[in-house]
Scaffold this active site. Sequence first.
Site, mmCIF file in Angstrom:
data_model
loop_
_atom_site.group_PDB
_atom_site.id
_atom_site.type_symbol
_atom_site.label_atom_id
_atom_site.label_comp_id
_atom_site.label_asym_id
_atom_site.label_seq_id
_atom_site.Cartn_x
_atom_site.Cartn_y
_atom_site.Cartn_z
ATOM 1 N N SER A 1 0.674 -0.665 -6.613
ATOM 2 C CA SER A 1 0.871 -1.819 -7.491
ATOM 3 C C SER A 1 1.507 -1.380 -8.806
ATOM 4 O O SER A 1 1.263 -0.285 -9.296
ATOM 5 C CB SER A 1 -0.466 -2.501 -7.774
ATOM 6 O OG SER A 1 -1.050 -2.998 -6.599
ATOM 7 N N GLU B 1 7.270 -33.675 -3.381
ATOM 8 C CA GLU B 1 6.073 -33.247 -4.078
ATOM 9 C C GLU B 1 6.456 -32.420 -5.304
ATOM 10 O O GLU B 1 7.562 -31.883 -5.396
ATOM 11 C CB GLU B 1 5.183 -32.410 -3.159
ATOM 12 C CG GLU B 1 4.521 -33.222 -2.042
ATOM 13 C CD GLU B 1 3.382 -34.084 -2.566
ATOM 14 O OE1 GLU B 1 2.206 -33.699 -2.432
ATOM 15 O OE2 GLU B 1 3.690 -35.166 -3.100
ATOM 16 N N HIS C 1 0.824 -1.210 0.000
ATOM 17 C CA HIS C 1 0.000 0.000 0.000
ATOM 18 C C HIS C 1 0.857 1.259 0.000
ATOM 19 O O HIS C 1 0.444 2.303 -0.509
ATOM 20 C CB HIS C 1 -0.928 -0.002 1.219
ATOM 21 C CG HIS C 1 -2.068 -0.964 1.066
ATOM 22 N ND1 HIS C 1 -3.114 -1.037 1.955
ATOM 23 C CD2 HIS C 1 -2.343 -1.892 0.132
ATOM 24 C CE1 HIS C 1 -3.965 -1.957 1.570
ATOM 25 N NE2 HIS C 1 -3.511 -2.489 0.468
ATOM 26 N N LYS D 1 -13.532 -8.167 -9.893
ATOM 27 C CA LYS D 1 -12.502 -8.907 -10.623
ATOM 28 C C LYS D 1 -11.919 -10.018 -9.762
ATOM 29 O O LYS D 1 -11.755 -11.160 -10.211
ATOM 30 C CB LYS D 1 -11.394 -7.956 -11.081
ATOM 31 C CG LYS D 1 -10.301 -8.628 -11.908
ATOM 32 C CD LYS D 1 -9.294 -7.622 -12.431
ATOM 33 C CE LYS D 1 -8.481 -7.042 -11.295
ATOM 34 N NZ LYS D 1 -7.526 -8.047 -10.738
ATOM 35 N N ASP D 2 -11.630 -9.715 -8.496
ATOM 36 C CA ASP D 2 -11.109 -10.731 -7.584
ATOM 37 C C ASP D 2 -12.147 -11.807 -7.288
ATOM 38 O O ASP D 2 -11.813 -12.998 -7.190
ATOM 39 C CB ASP D 2 -10.658 -10.075 -6.272
ATOM 40 C CG ASP D 2 -9.323 -9.349 -6.424
ATOM 41 O OD1 ASP D 2 -8.728 -9.454 -7.514
ATOM 42 O OD2 ASP D 2 -8.884 -8.689 -5.471
#
Length: 378
Positions: free
Chosen positions: A206, A272, A202, A228-229
């Site tokens: 971004s 894995e 923050h 969107k998320d």
Amino acid sequence: MLNQLQSKSSLLKVMNSTFMDLPAPKNISFSWNMGSLLFLCLFIQIMTGMLLASSYAPSMDSSFYMVIFTMENINKNWLIRYIHANGASLFFICLYYHISRNIYYYSYMYKHTWSIGVTIFILTMATAFLGYVLPINQMSYWGASVITNLLSEVPYIGPNLIELVWGSPSVNTPTIMRFFSFHFFLPFVIMALTVVHIVLLHETGSKNPLGISSVNNKYMFNPIFIFKDLLGFITILFAFMFISLLMPLTLGDDENFFNLNPYVTPIHIQPEWYFLFAYAILRSIPNKMGGIIALVMAIFILYFLPYLHSASMASSYYPINKLMFFLFLSDVSLLTWIGMAPVEAPYILTGQILSIGYFLFYIIGPLMNIFWEKLIMF
């Protein structure tokens, strides 16, 4: 009462700045969903992990049968375990995509945010490894024995360090108890670091595909990016539940269905799938100490990315760099395949070539950035 009201008011302000009023570049795509999806994955893993922990007791002799018993006799425990096991794979899919996107758009130049993110990545790998050992099946036991024995190469304190980790002369019940304790504890450390990661994000804001920094080209996080998320959540959860319900064992190994036999070594020991690229690098070096150094550097080199990058523009904007990036992804994918292959020709030589290519990306990439920048300025 006043202090409580002020505390609630501060919490509401933080939540509002996070989910409502956060300015975000309007041209970011669904590639930027991975951060929120990772938080969802972490929440799923902690919730299912706590439910599984309530019916688990670390024991070398009975943990394997206890896991089977609880899956068969505790209501919906089979589903919880499959969600937890496949949730780890989903976590790493989102994590690798998140890291790849940040490398592609050189988001690692936000040094503090990137460093915390790499730390979260390393702790997630440690947590996943510890959890993989807990059922004490044939593969997890031998995997734990092989990986922990690498500590013997630490100068001076190697043997003592192994005894400290094992808590006994070999991998045994004290080892499982310690692994279980850290496997339960580390996700909460990851959660705390995630909060720090978000706070630092923050402060910097971004990145976006075009590298635009203008404050006039941003929207509030709500409602555009919330929807969107949510669309990303619904899509991923649908695919995840499809796998967990209909193909829950797809990503597992056949040796995981066999109880521990310390006197019979599996024909091919492998971790894995999300560890296979690092495992391939480890075994590509004939020298044990050299393999350990290569394994550690394969992960910790991510810390140095901001300092290796000396160009002022985003690396993905230069001509050859896109090709180099996708060649790097291909290299990591092939290393994952080599990690599943037996230790024999031609896989040994192929793994060595791919391991060299893996590290060359971090060396050639910054040099190419400098070359293109000087060429453009000229």
